[in-house]
Design a protein around this motif. Sequence first.
Motif, short mmCIF file in Angstrom:
data_model
loop_
_atom_site.label_atom_id
_atom_site.label_comp_id
_atom_site.label_asym_id
_atom_site.label_seq_id
_atom_site.Cartn_x
_atom_site.Cartn_y
_atom_site.Cartn_z
N GLU A 125 -26.92 -7.96 -6.05
CA GLU A 125 -27.67 -8.27 -4.82
C GLU A 125 -27.08 -9.46 -4.07
N HIS A 126 -26.14 -10.15 -4.70
CA HIS A 126 -25.65 -11.42 -4.14
C HIS A 126 -24.14 -11.50 -4.01
N THR A 127 -23.46 -10.35 -4.11
CA THR A 127 -22.01 -10.32 -3.90
C THR A 127 -21.67 -9.24 -2.90
N THR A 128 -20.62 -9.45 -2.14
CA THR A 128 -20.25 -8.47 -1.12
C THR A 128 -19.63 -7.21 -1.73
N PHE A 129 -19.20 -7.27 -3.00
CA PHE A 129 -18.75 -6.07 -3.70
C PHE A 129 -19.92 -5.16 -4.06
N LYS A 130 -21.13 -5.75 -4.11
CA LYS A 130 -22.35 -5.02 -4.50
C LYS A 130 -22.27 -4.51 -5.94
N VAL A 131 -21.63 -5.29 -6.80
CA VAL A 131 -21.60 -4.98 -8.23
C VAL A 131 -21.90 -6.26 -9.00
N GLY A 132 -22.21 -6.12 -10.27
CA GLY A 132 -22.44 -7.28 -11.12
C GLY A 132 -23.78 -7.23 -11.82
N GLY A 133 -23.77 -7.56 -13.10
CA GLY A 133 -24.98 -7.58 -13.91
C GLY A 133 -25.83 -8.81 -13.65
N GLY A 178 -15.92 4.28 -9.05
CA GLY A 178 -16.32 4.09 -7.66
C GLY A 178 -15.53 3.05 -6.92
N ALA A 179 -14.42 2.57 -7.49
CA ALA A 179 -13.58 1.56 -6.84
C ALA A 179 -12.24 2.16 -6.47
N ALA A 180 -11.72 1.75 -5.31
CA ALA A 180 -10.45 2.34 -4.85
C ALA A 180 -9.69 1.35 -3.97
N VAL A 181 -8.38 1.57 -3.89
CA VAL A 181 -7.57 0.86 -2.90
C VAL A 181 -7.84 1.53 -1.56
N SER A 182 -8.23 0.75 -0.57
CA SER A 182 -8.59 1.30 0.73
C SER A 182 -7.43 2.06 1.36
N ARG A 183 -7.74 3.22 1.94
CA ARG A 183 -6.73 3.97 2.69
C ARG A 183 -6.53 3.37 4.09
N LYS A 184 -7.47 2.55 4.52
CA LYS A 184 -7.38 1.94 5.84
C LYS A 184 -6.53 0.68 5.81
N HIS A 185 -6.65 -0.09 4.73
CA HIS A 185 -5.89 -1.33 4.58
C HIS A 185 -5.62 -1.52 3.09
N ALA A 186 -4.35 -1.43 2.70
CA ALA A 186 -3.99 -1.43 1.28
C ALA A 186 -4.31 -2.75 0.58
N GLY A 187 -4.54 -3.81 1.34
CA GLY A 187 -4.85 -5.10 0.73
C GLY A 187 -6.28 -5.25 0.27
N PHE A 188 -7.10 -4.19 0.49
CA PHE A 188 -8.51 -4.24 0.13
C PHE A 188 -8.81 -3.26 -1.01
N GLY A 225 -18.65 3.75 -3.65
CA GLY A 225 -19.96 4.27 -4.01
C GLY A 225 -20.17 4.25 -5.51
N GLY A 226 -21.13 3.45 -5.96
CA GLY A 226 -21.47 3.41 -7.37
C GLY A 226 -20.45 2.73 -8.26
N ALA A 227 -19.61 1.89 -7.71
CA ALA A 227 -18.60 1.21 -8.52
C ALA A 227 -19.24 0.24 -9.50
N THR A 228 -18.60 0.09 -10.64
CA THR A 228 -18.94 -0.98 -11.57
C THR A 228 -17.89 -2.08 -11.45
N ALA A 229 -18.20 -3.24 -11.99
CA ALA A 229 -17.21 -4.32 -12.00
C ALA A 229 -15.99 -3.89 -12.81
N ALA A 230 -16.21 -3.12 -13.88
CA ALA A 230 -15.09 -2.65 -14.69
C ALA A 230 -14.18 -1.74 -13.87
N ASP A 231 -14.76 -0.91 -13.00
CA ASP A 231 -13.95 -0.06 -12.12
C ASP A 231 -13.06 -0.92 -11.22
N VAL A 232 -13.68 -1.92 -10.58
CA VAL A 232 -12.94 -2.79 -9.67
C VAL A 232 -11.81 -3.50 -10.41
N HIS A 233 -12.14 -4.02 -11.59
CA HIS A 233 -11.16 -4.75 -12.38
C HIS A 233 -10.00 -3.84 -12.78
N ALA A 234 -10.31 -2.60 -13.12
CA ALA A 234 -9.27 -1.66 -13.51
C ALA A 234 -8.33 -1.35 -12.35
#
Length: 307
Positions: free
Chosen positions: A32-40, A258-268, A273-282
């Motif tokens: 609820e408090h991060t712009t990634f919208k993930v986190g326990g 639910g985490a991906a390298v953006s197709r619009k800007h590769a630096g993001f 949708g439904g990403a976990t922190a583990a997804d982002v980290h991977a």
Amino acid sequence: MSESDNAREPLEWRLRAIVGEGNVLVDEPMSEHTTFKVGGPADLYVIPEDFDEVREVLLACDEAGVARFVLGRGSDLLVSDEGFRGVIVAVGDGLMGVAVDGTEMTCQAGVDLREASEMACELGLSGLEFACGIPGSVGGACFMNAGAYGGCVADALKCVRVLMPDGSQETLGVDELDLGYRRSRVAADGLVVLSATFDLEKGDPEKIRATMDDLTRQREEKQPLELPSAGSTFKRPEGHFAGKLIMDADLQGFQVGGAAVSRKHAGFVVNVGGATAADVHAVIEHVQDEVERQFGVRLEPEVRFLG
């Protein structure tokens, strides 16, 4: 009851005495408090409303031997799925004051940097136009010398009011902060920003607005603002651009869960949708490994990891 619970309970009541019952939340989801919208969940989420409360909260945590983390707007932060075993000190929810004296604007640490840019524009003050789209707090912006489109905090900053490690307050001039690309003395020495004073210039509000509108248009065209992210995921490596390296490595669209390298800007790296922190980290680790394998450059995350 676990050992951590035994340590937490008396601290929880001490913190409630400092900031008030309603400003201490238990097992608060950090999604609820991060712009990634993930986190326990964080064990305790505390909202101080003035400088003295910040100091007293941090002192109470240190005396109890409980880990604590000072949070702004959560825009450069990846909190683990397990959450944070300790106290989140949420200055981004409490320190919101702004004062203007001529061409100087002083913002408390929790003020949204974009809102500071908007206020400066309305007052006909130039110097914060670059910040119109940076989704962070003033305190966080000073912590990392945030910047975009050729401008950065160091260009506009006069001084900061900080809490030193010994609990004292000091005002440090911009030349005392060792501000460089995504670095500062604030981060290096463990200081806590309480407020920042920007030294701006009188300008034409219409011209200031036109500049901000142009930067906003560029952001909307080039960046995946429609999806949760932490902004630019990686720092710019010397002699290269992170986004180009990632694109040249054919990693745009690479996805884990639910985490991906953006197709619009590769630096993001974005939450599609439904990403976990583990997804982002991977995704981050795979990008680092592949870019290093292909080009011999190890990308350094701009995102901070917690928990």
